[in-house]
Design an enzyme around this catalytic site. Sequence first.
Site, PDB file in Angstrom:
ATOM      1  CB  THR A   1      -0.939   0.011   1.211  1.00 58.11           C
ATOM      2  OG1 THR A   1      -0.170  -0.125   2.419  1.00 58.11           O
ATOM      3  CG2 THR A   1      -1.942  -1.114   1.130  1.00 58.11           C
ATOM      4  CG  ASP A   2       4.044   1.561   2.811  1.00 57.00           C
ATOM      5  OD1 ASP A   2       4.127   0.586   2.047  1.00 57.00           O
ATOM      6  OD2 ASP A   2       4.592   1.595   3.937  1.00 57.00           O
ATOM      7  CB  CYS A   3       5.615   0.348  -2.010  1.00 56.86           C
ATOM      8  SG  CYS A   3       6.618  -0.224  -0.634  1.00 56.86           S
TER       9      CYS A   3
END
Length: 739
Positions: free
Chosen positions: A471-473
């Site tokens: 998600t954050d990548c």
Amino acid sequence: MNKKALSEVHLTREEIFQWWNLKSENGRQVWELQLPDELSDIKWDSEEGRELLSAIDNAFIYDKKLNTHASDKILRARAKNDSETSGEHYNIEQALEKGWQYYSSIQCEDGHFAGDYGGPHFLLPGLVVACYITETPLAEPHRTLITRYMLNHQNDDGGWGLHIEGQSTMFGTCMQYVSLRLLGYSAEHPRLAKAREWIVQHGGAEYIPPWGKFYLSCLGIYNWEGNNSLLPEMWLLPRWLPFFPGRYWCHARMVYLPMSYCYGVRLTAKDNPLLQQLRSEIYSKNYEQINWVEARNKCSNTDIYQPMHPILIILYKALNFYEKKNLKSLRKKALDFIISYIHAEDEQTNYIDIGPVNKVINMLSVWHACGKNSPQFQKHASRLKDYLWIAEDGMKMQGYNGSQLWDTAFAFQALHDWENHKLFASSYKNMFSFIEKQQLLQEPPKNEEFFRHSSIGGFPFSNKDHGWPITDCTAEGLKSLLKSKIEVPEKEERSRRAVDLLLSFQNNDGGWATYELTRAPRWIEKLNPSLVFGNIMIDYSYTECSSAALQALMLFIEQYPDYRNKDIQKAIQRGISFILSRQQSDGSWYGSWGVCFTYGTWFATEALSKAQKKGLYNTEEINNALNKAGKFLEQKQNEDGGWGEDFQSCVEKKYVHSKCSQAVNTAWAVLSLIRIEGFEKAAERGIEFILKNQLPNGDWKQQGISGVFNHSCAISYSNYRNIFPLWALAAYQAKALKK
């Protein structure tokens, strides 16, 4: 070459370092040894070869008392150093130019930034064990530097911790000891004798935690009866059950998947005199006298982070009883499914696998199921080097096949936010080129059959070959796409796909987890069998992942307001509510993937301040939260203007000051404070600290470890020491110019 000729070469430490070169292609990192011409004909098993290996070994002797964390000197030897002065302090503009001049000079040819992502002590022994059992040779220089790394990080008491900054544990000490013996060290070596003394004094290998019991069982130096059941038949249960393993956090299920295969077949190394000796060395009593049933739940107090829950103890009694009379037909059906799942994971990740633990256990499973000469096993062996990293403390196994996309996306945004980033246009373009090439534009084969969330539009932590979107990548990759003015084919469509994926990742609580939606209730954590890690059973929503996703969504609707606007607005509202709910009473946010409250608070304030600026949430509620965060950071500021947070913050879940201020923690704090009104003086003092501590060549010193996972294990991010101070300087300058 004769002995005299070798001695005439006059090798220096720096020259030996330069023999190692990092080869990189689209993010694949492989270290290669390139000996000078006058040494290239030496055979490692000759007298000259042994002398050369000794010289290599001596060059990598490292004093961890100066700093447990290496400075990544092998990679950074390529850096340009044209500093004409020493001890000079620059103004912000000069510091940015000098900092980017240095940092861009170590950028890889394919555009990404490589760096040390080591730190945990349980990774490298897994590789050594797998190679030993499968008789997969390690090159002599690799063996030399692997053993040197282990010896470099031995604690004064003779043991090793869970990670390089940790106190000695049975897991760390047993696994390093066994690995050093497998790699040729004598039990009488003084360093091993001291380690063995530590092991015996703490109860012996009976008290190693479950993952250690597993590895030693595969070697045949711990009885499989001493393991609690790793029931392969779990994979045959109905998929709707909350404890079906397909609902576990992907890292947990991908580790326990091949573990259950090895357990089901009782995979055991071929016995030999060395393994027989080890059985007599690592226990406090005679091996034949050990009660293996009693040993199942034994674990040294030095290791326990999350004790075994009574529910799990009861469950194990039932499962262990089943093991006595398991149905062979059912066991075979389960093992057949497991090996098919292992093959799918291997193919989906180009034999890199999701992480280093399941990489080596998958390799063991494939060796057993398909044979050493099979194409599958050979592909596994060819990818081992992707996980190996060399720094001045030796050769280590990384916590992933690198942090390429993650670090490069942060670096790109840090440079982009500097007004004069065009001074480094080539570096900027190369970073962007690397980032956009990593986006996943198709689903992996059999993704639904084997419990994979959708991948299309996502970005991985490392590189496209690895193939697991996070998600954050995905958010940081999307932010990079949106911030840049560089044109790429179908940029809008690709951005939409990333947004679709981010929206699909949002949990019912409004937050975002790591790889997937949260698939099971929180009580499943009571079944955590590891003892040494926390929160491994399900994929929880995290402040950092949620903030990154929110920032990306807010940036997207600013540029493309007509695409799924209502869905995005709703997601933002829910996400901000989640972040606000995670704020602690002192105004901070706990960081689950970095050290720790400075890290979590930076992510939270970035999302909240952007939502406030765009009028996307209740202004008063955000103002109150930001003001509390500012007061928290102001209270933690040191007299020198910096912030310093120790890894123990992650373990104890309260702010623990490090011995001195850290450039990385300070940068995170400054990046937070410049988003909050009324804390200008604290931010200014932080900037002064960052400027004062920049080295003449534009670098910053490597200080304490800055990464963490599962609360208890620290991990390195050596690029953070450049990225975040430079980002803080650029962001602070940008805010000053707007006034």
